[in-house]
Design a protein around this motif. Structure first.
Motif, PDB file in Angstrom:
ATOM      1  N   GLU A 103       3.652  15.419  -1.502  1.00  0.00           N
ATOM      2  CA  GLU A 103       4.488  16.351  -2.255  1.00  0.00           C
ATOM      3  C   GLU A 103       4.195  17.802  -1.913  1.00  0.00           C
ATOM      4  N   ASP A 104       5.214  18.609  -2.017  1.00  0.00           N
ATOM      5  CA  ASP A 104       5.084  20.070  -1.922  1.00  0.00           C
ATOM      6  C   ASP A 104       4.361  20.532  -0.673  1.00  0.00           C
ATOM      7  N   VAL A 105       4.872  20.111   0.469  1.00  0.00           N
ATOM      8  CA  VAL A 105       4.209  20.453   1.732  1.00  0.00           C
ATOM      9  C   VAL A 105       4.307  21.939   2.089  1.00  0.00           C
ATOM     10  N   GLN A 106       5.061  22.708   1.311  1.00  0.00           N
ATOM     11  CA  GLN A 106       5.037  24.161   1.582  1.00  0.00           C
ATOM     12  C   GLN A 106       3.630  24.721   1.381  1.00  0.00           C
ATOM     13  N   PHE A 107       2.816  24.013   0.599  1.00  0.00           N
ATOM     14  CA  PHE A 107       1.442  24.479   0.383  1.00  0.00           C
ATOM     15  C   PHE A 107       0.532  24.262   1.593  1.00  0.00           C
ATOM     16  N   LEU A 108       1.046  23.598   2.620  1.00  0.00           N
ATOM     17  CA  LEU A 108       0.224  23.415   3.816  1.00  0.00           C
ATOM     18  C   LEU A 108       0.311  24.643   4.730  1.00  0.00           C
ATOM     19  N   ALA A 109       1.153  25.599   4.349  1.00  0.00           N
ATOM     20  CA  ALA A 109       1.310  26.806   5.178  1.00  0.00           C
ATOM     21  C   ALA A 109      -0.049  27.429   5.456  1.00  0.00           C
ATOM     22  N   GLY A 110      -0.293  27.692   6.716  1.00  0.00           N
ATOM     23  CA  GLY A 110      -1.519  28.391   7.088  1.00  0.00           C
ATOM     24  C   GLY A 110      -2.774  27.537   7.107  1.00  0.00           C
ATOM     25  N   LYS A 111      -2.661  26.250   6.717  1.00  0.00           N
ATOM     26  CA  LYS A 111      -3.867  25.414   6.696  1.00  0.00           C
ATOM     27  C   LYS A 111      -3.899  24.580   7.976  1.00  0.00           C
ATOM     28  N   GLU A 112      -4.497  25.156   8.993  1.00  0.00           N
ATOM     29  CA  GLU A 112      -4.351  24.584  10.329  1.00  0.00           C
ATOM     30  C   GLU A 112      -4.989  23.214  10.492  1.00  0.00           C
ATOM     31  N   LYS A 113      -6.198  23.099   9.975  1.00  0.00           N
ATOM     32  CA  LYS A 113      -6.924  21.835  10.138  1.00  0.00           C
ATOM     33  C   LYS A 113      -6.181  20.702   9.413  1.00  0.00           C
ATOM     34  N   THR A 114      -5.702  21.030   8.222  1.00  0.00           N
ATOM     35  CA  THR A 114      -4.962  20.029   7.448  1.00  0.00           C
ATOM     36  C   THR A 114      -3.674  19.640   8.163  1.00  0.00           C
ATOM     37  N   GLN A 115      -3.016  20.634   8.720  1.00  0.00           N
ATOM     38  CA  GLN A 115      -1.776  20.341   9.447  1.00  0.00           C
ATOM     39  C   GLN A 115      -2.045  19.425  10.632  1.00  0.00           C
ATOM     40  N   GLU A 116      -3.158  19.677  11.278  1.00  0.00           N
ATOM     41  CA  GLU A 116      -3.486  18.848  12.432  1.00  0.00           C
ATOM     42  C   GLU A 116      -3.727  17.396  12.008  1.00  0.00           C
ATOM     43  N   ARG A 159       0.824  -1.213   0.000  1.00  0.00           N
ATOM     44  CA  ARG A 159       0.000   0.000   0.000  1.00  0.00           C
ATOM     45  C   ARG A 159       0.858   1.264   0.000  1.00  0.00           C
ATOM     46  N   VAL A 160       1.148   1.703  -1.215  1.00  0.00           N
ATOM     47  CA  VAL A 160       1.931   2.910  -1.395  1.00  0.00           C
ATOM     48  C   VAL A 160       0.981   4.020  -1.791  1.00  0.00           C
ATOM     49  N   ARG A 161       0.993   5.081  -1.027  1.00  0.00           N
ATOM     50  CA  ARG A 161       0.089   6.171  -1.352  1.00  0.00           C
ATOM     51  C   ARG A 161       0.900   7.424  -1.657  1.00  0.00           C
ATOM     52  N   TYR A 162       0.601   8.006  -2.808  1.00  0.00           N
ATOM     53  CA  TYR A 162       1.344   9.167  -3.288  1.00  0.00           C
ATOM     54  C   TYR A 162       0.353  10.276  -3.586  1.00  0.00           C
ATOM     55  N   VAL A 163       0.443  11.386  -2.856  1.00  0.00           N
ATOM     56  CA  VAL A 163      -0.496  12.491  -3.091  1.00  0.00           C
ATOM     57  C   VAL A 163       0.215  13.841  -3.053  1.00  0.00           C
ATOM     58  N   SER A 164      -0.399  14.801  -3.683  1.00  0.00           N
ATOM     59  CA  SER A 164       0.089  16.174  -3.559  1.00  0.00           C
ATOM     60  C   SER A 164      -0.502  16.770  -2.284  1.00  0.00           C
ATOM     61  N   SER A 165       0.089  17.857  -1.821  1.00  0.00           N
ATOM     62  CA  SER A 165      -0.460  18.518  -0.641  1.00  0.00           C
ATOM     63  C   SER A 165      -1.868  19.021  -0.906  1.00  0.00           C
ATOM     64  N   GLU A 166      -2.114  19.463  -2.133  1.00  0.00           N
ATOM     65  CA  GLU A 166      -3.453  19.951  -2.471  1.00  0.00           C
ATOM     66  C   GLU A 166      -4.474  18.828  -2.344  1.00  0.00           C
ATOM     67  N   GLY A 198       5.921   2.058  12.295  1.00  0.00           N
ATOM     68  CA  GLY A 198       7.057   1.743  11.428  1.00  0.00           C
ATOM     69  C   GLY A 198       6.794   1.883   9.948  1.00  0.00           C
ATOM     70  N   LYS A 199       5.797   2.694   9.608  1.00  0.00           N
ATOM     71  CA  LYS A 199       5.521   2.909   8.183  1.00  0.00           C
ATOM     72  C   LYS A 199       6.357   4.074   7.657  1.00  0.00           C
ATOM     73  N   GLN A 200       6.715   3.987   6.401  1.00  0.00           N
ATOM     74  CA  GLN A 200       7.573   5.014   5.809  1.00  0.00           C
ATOM     75  C   GLN A 200       6.777   6.242   5.384  1.00  0.00           C
ATOM     76  N   VAL A 201       7.312   7.404   5.691  1.00  0.00           N
ATOM     77  CA  VAL A 201       6.684   8.641   5.223  1.00  0.00           C
ATOM     78  C   VAL A 201       7.745   9.478   4.489  1.00  0.00           C
ATOM     79  N   VAL A 202       7.355  10.033   3.348  1.00  0.00           N
ATOM     80  CA  VAL A 202       8.264  10.866   2.568  1.00  0.00           C
ATOM     81  C   VAL A 202       7.568  12.180   2.218  1.00  0.00           C
ATOM     82  N   PHE A 203       8.271  13.273   2.417  1.00  0.00           N
ATOM     83  CA  PHE A 203       7.716  14.580   2.060  1.00  0.00           C
ATOM     84  C   PHE A 203       8.616  15.258   1.044  1.00  0.00           C
TER      85      PHE A 203
END
Ligand code: ADP
Ligand code: MG
Length: 450
Positions: free
Chosen positions: A217-230, A179-186, A243-248
């Motif tokens: 991807e592109d987590v700079q787009f999470l700036a200011g998005k509080e609920k999403t950050q949480e 189960r590899v999941r790849y998404v953009s920040s949007e 022990g799951k892998q996370v990549v940003f």
């Protein structure tokens, strides 16, 4: 040929036939929307352009299209006022389009939306990206154990997406983890928003928390998005603890992302941070050669050297250049000479001296730190603007050779001693802080690339 490549090739041809002013007026903001059953639909920014293209340039466009894709029977022009951001303005960055990145569960190869074009094999490694590459390789070997999380950052068009997708493709091909999941920040943000709206937050959480590898991807787009950050914070913790892998990926280091919660910042910094810098000349030549070989495209040595020495900050632009020259080759049955290359690439390769000015520096610095331009140049002492302002002053001095009195004047009517202090402070900090060095490089890259 994809529809985007087709339209690029048409533009390349039109550019040779029209004056620079006409080309830029009528074609700069066009892009291709659809190619279906002999119909090609071109997006134009307003009615005026639409009429103009229909009445004046239709024949030319049609002929160019037909020359490349004989199946084309008709060209339609569609006015799109709200030109969406993700659509590349065609004449400038000139890229192969971003892969379709959809929220997907990549259980099997056939339904993966990872672009198979992105592999480790086609990823050229040089000093500028070897750390990020080595980290991704290590993760491919044993996800969740060595570098967790991996945080890759670097400027636009330098290979972050390629590297992450290569890793995703490798993992999917290996079949484990499945189960590899790849998404953009949007996409992640949109998921949070609709989960809240539809009251399906539990389902959203469960979906993400069953990932074995999660890439955002592109987590700079999470700036200011509080609920999403949480949500991300809790998702991250749940995965990490199991022990799951996370990549940003991001266009800048965690520290330089404005309006990002401290606790998330410290998670981003808790594993491996790898930057992708600017490729050196030799690596640029190597990348260029690989792209040419891929296309079986015999480009003269002097032309290669010209491209590698003039396109320095963005590999995507280098590919755009190759595509444009490639279209020329196919149309004219001869490879472009150096002089022809210069004409063909003049909208990609601009002299830096022309591109940069004081307004540009202020605009880029303000945007980079998520500040208002007016705050950056006002005399305020607010803590969050002091450092960005000093950096802007430093860039005035370095990039434009502005005088200290001029710099002081421009930034809130300050005395020249304030300007000297700011520039020297930044210069001094640069000696010790690699982080600041990289940060300023990213800003420079933006100043010259846009
Ligand atoms: P980013 O996500 O950093 O903006 P991308 O990964 O989309 O950049 O890269 C832009 C283009 O350059 C892509 O087409 C990619 O294949 C190519 N590219 C980037 N880095 C390399 C590399 N090291 N070797 C070969 N091609 C590369
Ligand atoms: Mg990318």
């Amino acid at each position: 040929m994809t529809k985007e490549d087709l339209w690029q090739a048409v533009l390349a041809q039109l550019q040779l036939q029209l004056s620079p002013a006409n080309f830029s007026t009528w074609f700069k903001s066009t892009c291709v929307l659809l190619q279906k059953e002999g119909q090609v639909t071109i997006s134009v920014p307003n009615n005026f352009s639409k009429e103009w293209l229909e009445n004046k340039y239709n024949k030319l466009i049609f002929r160019a299209l037909r020359g490349l894709a004989p199946e084309v029977k008709e060209v339609l022009y569609l006015v799109e006022r709200t030109a969406p951001k993700q659509k590349e303005p065609v004449a400038r960055p000139l890229a192969s389009p971003e892969p379709q990145q959809e929220l997907q569960d990549f259980r099997a190869d056939k339904d993966t939306h990872l672009n198979p074009r992105y592999s480790f094999d086609s990823f050229i490694v040089g000093p500028f990206n070897e750390l990020a590459h080595a980290a991704a390789q290590a993760i491919a070997e044993s996800p969740g154990t060595v570098y967790n999380p991996l945080f890759v950052y670097g400027g636009v068009g330098l290979g972050k997406t390629h590297l992450l997708q290569a890793l995703g493709n490798r993992l999917v091909a290996a079949g484990s983890p499945s189960r590899v999941r790849y998404v953009s920040s949007e996409q992640f943000t949109a998921g949070v928003v609709s989960a809240i709206r539809d009251r399906t937050v539990e389902r959203f959480r469960a979906l993400y928390r069953e990932s074995e590898v999660l890439m955002i991807e592109d987590v700079q787009f999470l700036a200011g998005k509080e609920k999403t950050q949480e949500e991300l914070f809790h998702t991250f913790n749940a995965l990490y603890e199991n022990g799951k892998q996370v990549v940003f990926s991001s266009d800048r280091p965690p520290k330089a992302i404005p309006a990002l919660e401290e606790r998330l910042k410290s998670r981003f910094e808790g594993g491996m941070i790898a930057d992708i810098g600017m490729p050196d000349y030799e690596t640029r030549v190597a990348i260029l050669r690989a792209k040419l070989q891929d296309k079986n495209f015999p480009l003269a040595e002097d032309v290669c050297e010209y491209i590698a020495s003039h396109i320095q900050r963005n590999i995507r632009e280098m590919e755009g250049a190759v595509n444009r020259l490639f279209a020329f080759w196919r149309l004219n049955d001869k490879t472009p000479s150096l002089a022809e290359t210069k004409t063909l690439l003049r909208s990609i390769i601009q002299s830096p001296a022309r591109a940069v000015n004081t307004k540009k520096i202020i605009q880029v610095v303000a945007e980079f730190y998520d500040l208002k331009e007016r705050d950056l140049i006002a005399p305020s002492r607010k803590k969050e603007v002091v450092r960005p302002r000093q950096i802007a002053m430093y860039l005035f001095r370095e990039e434009l050779k502005s005088s200290y009195p001029f710099i002081g004047q421009r930034f809130g009517g300050k005395d020249h001693t304030t300007a000297i202090y700011a520039c020297e402070k930044v210069a001094r900090t640069l000696q010790e802080s690699e982080m600041l060095f990289e940060e300023i490089n990213l800003i420079r890259q933006r100043i010259y690339s846009g």
